[in-house]
Design an enzyme around this catalytic site. Structure first.
Site, short mmCIF file in Angstrom:
data_model
loop_
_atom_site.label_atom_id
_atom_site.label_comp_id
_atom_site.label_asym_id
_atom_site.label_seq_id
_atom_site.Cartn_x
_atom_site.Cartn_y
_atom_site.Cartn_z
N ARG A 67 8.63 -1.51 3.19
CA ARG A 67 7.08 -1.69 4.28
C ARG A 67 8.11 -2.00 5.50
O ARG A 67 7.21 -2.06 6.73
CB ARG A 67 6.05 -1.89 3.78
CG ARG A 67 5.34 -1.74 2.67
CD ARG A 67 3.62 -1.56 2.56
NE ARG A 67 3.76 -2.95 2.82
CZ ARG A 67 1.99 -3.37 3.52
NH1 ARG A 67 1.39 -3.51 3.48
NH2 ARG A 67 2.39 -4.59 3.13
N ASP A 68 9.12 -2.23 5.72
CA ASP A 68 9.16 -2.56 7.36
C ASP A 68 10.73 -2.56 7.05
O ASP A 68 11.96 -3.27 8.52
CB ASP A 68 9.04 -4.84 7.64
CG ASP A 68 9.20 -4.88 8.57
OD1 ASP A 68 9.21 -3.94 10.16
OD2 ASP A 68 9.80 -6.42 8.91
#
Length: 204
Positions: free
Chosen positions: A24-25
């Site tokens: 997610r990052d």
């Protein structure tokens, strides 16, 4: 060398996604290279297990520039999938093969018009096709790490990947990466002007 980096990132993502984890990052600042040339993914502070569901987990997270389109819609029923990592990977792949420094403005244009931007900056044709697949707005149409690893294996067997030519260009990009022998203040991961990939000792 750029293809080698890309393959290692894919292998790391295959491992992560195989554990039902979404990073997610994913972004260039969270990808590290040690002095042996091994690529590692770091910073799992926003990582999420795919079977964990809550309204909090549906909120957009991570660097805005690398967020997949479905993360920006503000849909309260949205649940993140590992396809958000694949979208971010498309942007990272562009950074690996773009012959010029990747400014934020250039990356924003890439999100809106990926084919035109790739053509404008003469991105390697093989890389361009993969970038376009990864940057598709429909997450279901984005390939998985396993899909792309099979593609790379096939292209390598066919001799379609020009490792010498790409490696020479990549060598120029990464020549300023500090090694393990640098001082502690210089060794910490940091953005490099000539290369999006960082150094560090993070494991995936």
């Amino acid at each position: 060398m750029a293809w080698s980096y890309f393959r290692q990132i894919l292998q790391a993502l295959q491992f992560i996604h195989g554990k039902d984890i979404i990073h997610r990052d994913l972004k260039s600042d969270n990808i590290f290279i040690d002095d042996s040339g091994t690529v590692k993914i770091g910073d799992f502070g926003l990582a999420l297990k795919m079977d964990v569901s809550s309204t909090t987990n549906s909120l957009p997270v991570g660097a805005y520039l690398y967020r997949a389109p479905e993360m920006k819609k503000g849909d309260p029923t949205y649940k993140p999938t590992n396809k958000v990592d694949m979208y971010a990977l498309g942007l990272i792949l562009f950074q690996l093969f773009c012959p010029r420094q990747c400014s934020e403005r250039k990356m924003l244009k890439l999100r809106d018009s990926p084919e035109q931007v790739c053509e404008k900056y003469k991105v390697d044709e093989t890389a361009k096709h993969l970038i376009l697949e990864l940057l598709q707005t429909d997450p279901l149409k984005r390939p998985s790490p396993a899909d792309l690893l099979r593609r790379l294996d096939g292209l390598e067997r066919e001799g379609a990947l020009c490792f010498d030519k790409i490696g020479q260009a990549a060598d120029t990009k990464v020549q300023n990466i500090p090694t393990e022998n640098t001082s502690s203040s210089d060794h910490r991961p940091r953005e490099l002007e000539s290369c999006p990939i960082q150094t560090g000792s993070y494991n995936y």
